[in-house]
Motif scaffolding. Structure first.
Motif, PDB file in Angstrom:
ATOM      1  N   VAL A 111     -65.500  65.347 -14.485  1.00  0.00           N
ATOM      2  CA  VAL A 111     -66.237  65.052 -15.608  1.00  0.00           C
ATOM      3  C   VAL A 111     -67.550  64.071 -15.462  1.00  0.00           C
ATOM      4  CG1 VAL A 111     -65.838  63.902 -18.089  1.00  0.00           C
ATOM      5  CG2 VAL A 111     -63.959  64.837 -16.636  1.00  0.00           C
ATOM      6  N   ALA A 112     -68.598  64.405 -15.975  1.00  0.00           N
ATOM      7  CA  ALA A 112     -69.859  63.820 -15.658  1.00  0.00           C
ATOM      8  C   ALA A 112     -70.688  63.534 -17.030  1.00  0.00           C
ATOM      9  CB  ALA A 112     -70.761  64.731 -14.948  1.00  0.00           C
ATOM     10  N   PHE A 113     -71.449  62.427 -17.001  1.00  0.00           N
ATOM     11  CA  PHE A 113     -72.154  62.378 -18.317  1.00  0.00           C
ATOM     12  C   PHE A 113     -73.715  62.406 -17.927  1.00  0.00           C
ATOM     13  CE2 PHE A 113     -74.207  59.254 -21.196  1.00  0.00           C
ATOM     14  CZ  PHE A 113     -73.730  59.812 -22.341  1.00  0.00           C
ATOM     15  N   MET A 114     -74.399  62.743 -18.811  1.00  0.00           N
ATOM     16  CA  MET A 114     -76.097  63.245 -18.529  1.00  0.00           C
ATOM     17  C   MET A 114     -76.876  62.800 -19.514  1.00  0.00           C
ATOM     18  SD  MET A 114     -77.891  66.741 -17.747  1.00  0.00           S
ATOM     19  CE  MET A 114     -77.163  67.244 -16.172  1.00  0.00           C
ATOM     20  N   ILE A 115     -77.805  62.160 -19.143  1.00  0.00           N
ATOM     21  CA  ILE A 115     -79.185  61.992 -20.255  1.00  0.00           C
ATOM     22  C   ILE A 115     -80.543  62.592 -19.643  1.00  0.00           C
ATOM     23  CG2 ILE A 115     -77.783  60.110 -21.528  1.00  0.00           C
ATOM     24  CD1 ILE A 115     -79.485  58.227 -19.868  1.00  0.00           C
ATOM     25  N   ASN A 116     -81.528  62.860 -20.500  1.00  0.00           N
ATOM     26  CA  ASN A 116     -82.508  63.224 -19.980  1.00  0.00           C
ATOM     27  C   ASN A 116     -83.733  63.170 -21.060  1.00  0.00           C
ATOM     28  OD1 ASN A 116     -83.316  66.095 -21.818  1.00  0.00           O
ATOM     29  ND2 ASN A 116     -81.140  66.184 -21.371  1.00  0.00           N
ATOM     30  N   ASP A 117     -85.106  62.992 -20.290  1.00  0.00           N
ATOM     31  CA  ASP A 117     -85.833  62.601 -21.323  1.00  0.00           C
ATOM     32  C   ASP A 117     -87.434  62.882 -20.284  1.00  0.00           C
ATOM     33  OD1 ASP A 117     -87.740  61.860 -23.218  1.00  0.00           O
ATOM     34  OD2 ASP A 117     -87.406  59.756 -23.046  1.00  0.00           O
ATOM     35  N   ARG A 118     -88.244  63.137 -20.931  1.00  0.00           N
ATOM     36  CA  ARG A 118     -89.664  63.557 -20.248  1.00  0.00           C
ATOM     37  C   ARG A 118     -90.530  62.144 -20.362  1.00  0.00           C
ATOM     38  NH1 ARG A 118     -90.617  68.416 -18.810  1.00  0.00           N
ATOM     39  NH2 ARG A 118     -89.245  70.029 -19.459  1.00  0.00           N
TER      40      ARG A 118
END
Length: 417
Positions: A111-118
């Protein structure tokens, strides 16, 4: 003996076909164009679509066949109307839900958590604009492992402490430092936060699905949340199933787990979406099946036109050779031999047209591969299909003229002019 006769008939048919091409260039060429264009349409579409489908399916598989994305958005929606207003008001997945899923889901493996942005990445007086940054937890690399070309990956201690370390994509490292190997150990500025590059990802090429590693940076989640606003960074939870557990079994369990975590009553709708990667694979197959049908429709129309042209050539050929046919039958040639001769000649003409079409498809694959950096290939099955189509069209187009020739009366045929 039979094999020798067949080879003699085939050689004779090929020689007569070549003579026909030389004597009646315009008439034969027009028929060849129809067959060539038909084969080009069918095989060209099949080769391009199959290559594209294989590329996309491989990229989907790299996400994990038993991978599930928990998000507020539904990725694969059935129907023309997408209820975005319904999904928009849902709560975002939260980091603390990862721990609860691990505790309550025995079918989940990782189980993993991810956030992203430019954002912009700066080094001295140089800068890369609009770089995709992924903030991930440690188990993300177990779900979607990346290959490191230079340096190393983020350690468990760095994930736990939220160290200011960066894994950089090959293309970004090349653009910023010239030589990607020189990126390791350099200090960069990520939204005014200093960070050390500890690794460069192996070049993977343009990706149509999932993460484009070549033009991105990966950082520990705990460091990423100090740089960007987590609520506006498209957070998502990624889960993979244990061995021998299907994606559907995991999805069913996760639905119950998420409802219990968010304390939803039986009457309340889900305020989250369980997105199975296997659903993307099925949709891709369905989409490309429809595209293939369009290619077949265009190609078959061209082949029908070409087939009529071949049939016309064979009728004219039978009429021109009627005295020769009569002479052959008078000295003992059987109907079967005459029939085989004209059928083989018709098939040879179609095969020549098919070869021209395949050459055009080969040129198309070179253009797409080199100009658009998109690998296109013709499989052995597609080549076999092309030759088979040519033979079938040739036999069908030449069947009636060949039967006409085989049934000629030798006396009448010899006297004809």
């Amino acid at each position: 003996m039979i094999m020798r006769k067949t080879l003699n008939i085939l050689a004779t048919s090929f020689r007569l076909t070549m003579q026909e091409l030389m004597v009646n260039k315009l008439r034969t060429s027009l028929s060849l164009i129809g067959i060539s264009f038909g084969i080009f349409c069918i095989i060209g579409v099949l080769a391009t679509v199959n290559s594209l489908q294989t590329n996309i399916q491989n990229q989907i598989k790299s996400l994990g066949s038993n991978t599930i994305y928990i998000d507020k958005w539904q990725y694969f929606h059935n129907g023309p109307d997408y209820p975005w207003w319904k999904f928009m008001n849902r709560p975002e997945p939260a980091y603390n839900e990862v721990k609860l899923i691990k505790e309550r889901s025995p079918l989940a493996k990782n189980v993993a958590f991810m956030i992203n942005d430019r954002l912009n990445v700066e080094y001295l007086s140089y800068a890369l604009e609009d770089v995709q940054m992924y903030g991930v937890t440690e188990e993300e690399n177990e779900i979607q492992p990346v290959k490191i070309q230079y340096g190393r990956f983020i350690s468990g201690a760095e994930f736990a402490s939220g160290s200011a370390v960066v894994i950089m994509g090959y293309t970004d490292a090349e653009n910023l430092f010239g030589n990607p190997a020189l990126a390791v150990g350099k200090e960069i500025s990520v939204k005014k936060h200093k960070a050390i590059i500890i690794g460069v990802i192996e070049k993977t090429g343009t990706s149509m699905v999932g993460m484009d590693y070549d033009q991105s940076i990966i950082v520990p989640y705990r460091f990423a949340r100090t740089i960007i606003n987590e609520k506006h960074s498209s957070p998502k939870i990624i889960v993979t199933a244990n061995e021998k557990v299907s994606s559907q079994q995991l999805a069913d369990e996760l639905e119950g787990v998420m409802r219990s975590i968010r304390k939803l009553s039986p009457r309340e709708d889900d305020n989250f979406s369980i997105n199975q990667i296997s659903g993307a694979s099925e949709r891709v197959s369905s989409l490309f099946a429809n595209i293939n049908i369009g290619g077949w429709a265009i190609g078959i129309l061209s082949l029908v036109v070409g087939a009529f042209g071949i049939a016309n050539i064979m009728f004219v050929t039978v009429k021109e050779r009627t005295p020769i046919i009569g002479l052959k039958k008078a000295i003992g040639a059987r109907r079967r031999s005459i029939l085989s001769e004209f059928l083989l000649e018709s098939a040879v003409i179609c095969i020549l047209g098919g070869i021209i079409g395949l050459i055009l498809v080969f040129l198309l694959t070179l253009i797409l591969t080199n100009v658009f950096n998109f690998p296109v290939f013709m499989s052995g099955g597609i080549l076999f299909l092309a030759i088979s189509i040519c033979i079938i069209i040739g036999v069908l187009a030449g069947l009636i003229p060949a039967l006409t020739a085989a049934r000629l009366d030798p006396v009448v045929a010899i006297r004809s002019k």
